[in-house]
Design a protein around this motif. Structure first.
Motif, short mmCIF file in Angstrom:
data_model
loop_
_atom_site.label_atom_id
_atom_site.label_comp_id
_atom_site.label_asym_id
_atom_site.label_seq_id
_atom_site.Cartn_x
_atom_site.Cartn_y
_atom_site.Cartn_z
N GLY A 39 1.19 -7.75 6.65
CA GLY A 39 -0.19 -7.59 7.10
C GLY A 39 -1.09 -8.74 6.70
O GLY A 39 -2.23 -8.82 7.15
N GLY A 40 -0.59 -9.62 5.80
CA GLY A 40 -1.37 -10.80 5.44
C GLY A 40 -1.94 -10.77 4.04
O GLY A 40 -2.55 -11.74 3.59
N LYS A 41 -1.72 -9.68 3.29
CA LYS A 41 -2.36 -9.57 1.97
C LYS A 41 -1.79 -10.58 0.97
O LYS A 41 -2.55 -11.19 0.21
CB LYS A 41 -2.25 -8.14 1.44
CG LYS A 41 -0.85 -7.59 1.38
CD LYS A 41 -0.88 -6.09 1.22
CE LYS A 41 0.49 -5.51 0.89
NZ LYS A 41 1.60 -5.97 1.76
N SER A 42 -0.47 -10.79 0.98
CA SER A 42 0.12 -11.78 0.08
C SER A 42 -0.32 -13.19 0.46
O SER A 42 -0.59 -14.02 -0.42
CB SER A 42 1.65 -11.72 0.12
OG SER A 42 2.10 -10.66 -0.68
N THR A 43 -0.40 -13.45 1.75
CA THR A 43 -0.85 -14.77 2.20
C THR A 43 -2.26 -15.04 1.69
O THR A 43 -2.56 -16.13 1.20
CB THR A 43 -0.83 -14.83 3.74
OG1 THR A 43 0.47 -14.47 4.19
CG2 THR A 43 -1.17 -16.22 4.24
N LEU A 44 -3.12 -14.02 1.77
CA LEU A 44 -4.50 -14.19 1.29
C LEU A 44 -4.50 -14.51 -0.21
O LEU A 44 -5.20 -15.41 -0.67
CB LEU A 44 -5.30 -12.91 1.57
CG LEU A 44 -6.75 -12.92 1.09
CD1 LEU A 44 -7.52 -14.05 1.75
CD2 LEU A 44 -7.42 -11.58 1.38
N LEU A 45 -3.68 -13.79 -0.97
CA LEU A 45 -3.61 -14.01 -2.41
C LEU A 45 -3.13 -15.44 -2.72
O LEU A 45 -3.65 -16.11 -3.61
CB LEU A 45 -2.67 -12.99 -3.06
CG LEU A 45 -2.81 -12.84 -4.57
CD1 LEU A 45 -4.04 -12.03 -4.90
CD2 LEU A 45 -1.58 -12.19 -5.18
N ARG A 46 -2.12 -15.88 -1.95
CA ARG A 46 -1.57 -17.22 -2.19
C ARG A 46 -2.55 -18.31 -1.78
O ARG A 46 -2.56 -19.39 -2.37
CB ARG A 46 -0.24 -17.37 -1.44
CG ARG A 46 0.86 -16.45 -2.02
CD ARG A 46 2.12 -16.47 -1.19
NE ARG A 46 2.72 -17.80 -1.20
CZ ARG A 46 3.52 -18.24 -2.15
NH1 ARG A 46 3.81 -17.46 -3.16
NH2 ARG A 46 4.02 -19.45 -2.10
N ILE A 47 -3.39 -18.01 -0.79
CA ILE A 47 -4.43 -18.98 -0.41
C ILE A 47 -5.49 -19.07 -1.52
O ILE A 47 -5.95 -20.15 -1.86
CB ILE A 47 -5.04 -18.62 0.96
CG1 ILE A 47 -4.04 -18.97 2.06
CG2 ILE A 47 -6.36 -19.36 1.18
CD1 ILE A 47 -4.45 -18.55 3.44
N ILE A 48 -5.81 -17.93 -2.11
CA ILE A 48 -6.78 -17.95 -3.23
C ILE A 48 -6.20 -18.77 -4.39
O ILE A 48 -6.90 -19.53 -5.04
CB ILE A 48 -7.10 -16.51 -3.70
CG1 ILE A 48 -7.82 -15.74 -2.58
CG2 ILE A 48 -7.98 -16.53 -4.96
CD1 ILE A 48 -8.02 -14.27 -2.88
#
Lengths: 324, 266
Positions: A39-48
């Motif tokens: 859903g994109g939650k890990s991607t968001l965390l990795r971008i942070i």
């Protein structure tokens, strides 16, 4: 505000992992990014964290514009699902790593490592190699290692995802207590709604690369923004043209005010809980009701009997969406 | 029993193909006692040849260790156009005959019309028929060995540890030295050992580029061939035994160390 994500978009080829996502993470709190896998939650965390770069949009951490900063300049602690233990170093050296990089005096490092190992209850394992620890111990070591550098934010990517159910439950309660002690702004990714509801101060529900809802666990649970959020937080059923939760339905064996007549089609027991399937007159599908075993025994109903169903007071309900 | 028979077959195969021939080399070298051995190994031509072989092998190991690790990191950690072509190219030295490698070096480095040979000669550097050519040929031949040992280890290690190090404040260079390299060290060591063993045994390519000048550009393997051709078999076997012995010893040492370290880590 501790972390401000503004209009972030990330694509992998034609797959849109994040679609114009904006989130604000308040300081000093424990925030869960909750959603299904992919859903994109890990991607968001990795971008942070700076481990991935956004195609568009900006990230600011503690007021510092960080969109183009490399991970080592963000002062972010990151904990991986599979621990990412430095296999060739002892537990103590793992924890000391960030401090050694910062060239702190040796006795200061030793003292800090000792303090952190105590905090995560690993002081007797200081000289072991990670391969000699259990999964839960490795993850606690990884957490101590991330905390050692006194990060402005702590990011955890499915931190308990690789552990078995029992250890997972222990560790998440322990994380909650640890956070109450340390107070560092913490964001953790999970696909487990129970974990998010139990541990987090705030929840951000992410699905299909978009934020579905932000709020406290109670807000999210009591007033889900849409059918997806409601369905994701636990079992749901359809009653009277609405999506409702099976335990929010009251069952009666006699007619009462506002109750709807239905015919029981199945009765099932699951441990301490019982489930009852019933078809409301004029409705097409089966409505599921969950109730306690004792309640079911009181009702004295079986397949083919007639019951009356009514939505409990204050229960959440959403009109059925035709299509999303 | 079928299992015993299968085991016996494998053992026989190894005996016939490897153990007996190599064993006989040692037997032939030592059958007349130690005196001819000492005599053979103190011959100045032989001493020079062994020194030259060692020099070429050390250079080849150093160059291939550095570039092998770099190429492996490039292949595993980065995406770039032409990656598959590069990956296939790495194996070329193993699949092409060493003689062909030697000839190709002669074409490029010859003093008269070689692309690199002419300008290098003008600068006073002679590659062919001298030590640089021997080093070049040896390095070329053993190039894939470090890469092929390191690539799978690097893949298995994954990027999590490196990313964790970076989030803890380590620069790319620090991450490489403190996390990546210690993690792949057994791959590197094994690659280096194979590279060394292969380098001291190189014959074909070196023979073409060196000119095989006795006492000057003759490596140990070339001396063995020459002695054998001249019916000086005792001396040939002695040097052959030295070469085989060196390879066997370093491979066994590393294998033993590896087992010991793995046991400690488990």
């Amino acid at each position: 505000m501790s972390i401000i994500v503004d209009g972030v978009t990330k694509r992998y080829g034609s797959f849109v992992a994040l679609d114009d996502v904006s989130v604000t993470i308040p300081p000093g709190r424990l925030t869960a990014l909750l959603g299904p896998s992919g859903g994109g939650k890990s991607t968001l965390l990795r971008i942070i964290a700076g481990l991935e770069t956004a195609d568009r949009g900006t990230v600011a951490i503690e007021g510092v514009e960080s969109t183009h900063l490399p991970p080592q300049k963000r002062n972010v602690g990151f904990v991986f699902q599979h621990y990412a233990a430095f296999k060739h170093m002892t537990v103590a050296r793992n924890v000391a790593f960030g401090l050694e990089i910062r060239k702190r005096p040796r006795d200061e490092i030793a003292a800090r490592v000792d303090e952190l190992l105590r905090l995560v209850h690993l002081q007797q394992f200081a000289d072991r190699l990670p391969s000699q620890l259990s999964g839960g111990q490795r993850q606690r070591m990884a957490l101590a290692r991330a905390l050692a550098v006194e990060p402005s934010v702590l990011l955890l990517d499915e931190p308990f995802g690789a552990l078995d159910a029992q250890v997972r439950k222990e560790l998440r309660q322990w994380l909650r207590r640890l956070h109450d002690e340390v107070h560092v702004t913490t964001v953790f990714v999970t696909h487990d709604q129970e974990e998010a509801l139990e541990v987090a101060d705030d929840i951000v529900v992410i699905n299909g690369g978009r934020v579905e809802q932000c709020g406290s666990p109670d807000q999210i649970y009591d007033t889900p923004a849409n059918e997806f959020v409601m369905r994701f937080l636990g079992p749901t059923t359809v009653f009277d043209g609405h999506v409702v939760r099976p335990h929010d339905l009251d069952v009666f064996s006699i007619a009462v005010r506002d109750a709807v007549r239905a015919e029981v089609t199945e009765v099932q027991r699951v441990g301490h809980e019982a489930r009852l399937g019933a078809v409301v007159r004029g409705a097409s599908g089966i409505t599921t009701v969950s109730l306690t075993r004792a309640h079911l025994a009181d009702l004295e109903v079986g397949v083919g009997d007639t019951v009356w169903l009514r939505l409990a007071k204050g229960a959440s309900r959403l009109p059925i969406e035709v299509s999303r | 029993m079928a299992k015993t028979a299968r085991r016996l077959l494998v053992v026989l195969y190894l005996l016939a193909l490897v153990v007996v021939p190599v064993g006989l080399v040692f037997w032939n070298a030592l059958k007349d006692g130690l005196e001819p051995v000492v005599e053979a190994l103190t011959d100045p031509v032989v001493v020079h040849a062994l020194q030259l072989t060692l020099l070429a092998a050390v250079w080849s190991v150093v160059l291939n260790a550095i570039f092998g690790v770099a190429v492996a990191v490039l292949l595993v950690r980065y995406e770039f156009p032409g990656k598959r072509a590069l990956n296939a190219l790495i194996d070329l030295p193993l699949s092409v005959s060493p003689v062909v490698v030697g000839l190709s070096l002669v074409i490029v480095y010859n003093v008269r019309d070689g692309w690199f040979g002419e300008p290098l000669a003008a600068a006073g550097i002679q590659v062919l028929f001298s030590t640089p050519g021997i080093v070049l040929a040896t390095t070329f031949i053993s190039m894939p060995l470090v890469v092929r040992e390191v690539v799978p280890v690097l893949q298995e290690q994954g990027t999590d540890q490196e990313q964790a190090a970076q989030s803890l404040g380590a620069s790319g260079w620090t991450t490489f030295w403190r996390i990546t390299l210690p993690g792949i060290r057994w791959g590197v060591i094994y690659g280096v050992v194979l590279c060394f063993a292969r380098s001291i045994g190189e014959f074909g390519a070196v023979k073409v580029v060196s000119g095989n000048l006795t006492g000057r550009t003759q490596t140990a393997t070339l001396v063995v061939e020459q002695l054998y051709q001249n019916f000086n078999q005792a001396q040939a076997f002695t040097i052959a035994a030295v070469l085989a012995g060196a390879a066997i010893i370093i491979i066994s040492v590393v294998a033993t160390l590896r087992v010991r370290v793995e046991r400690r880590g488990a």
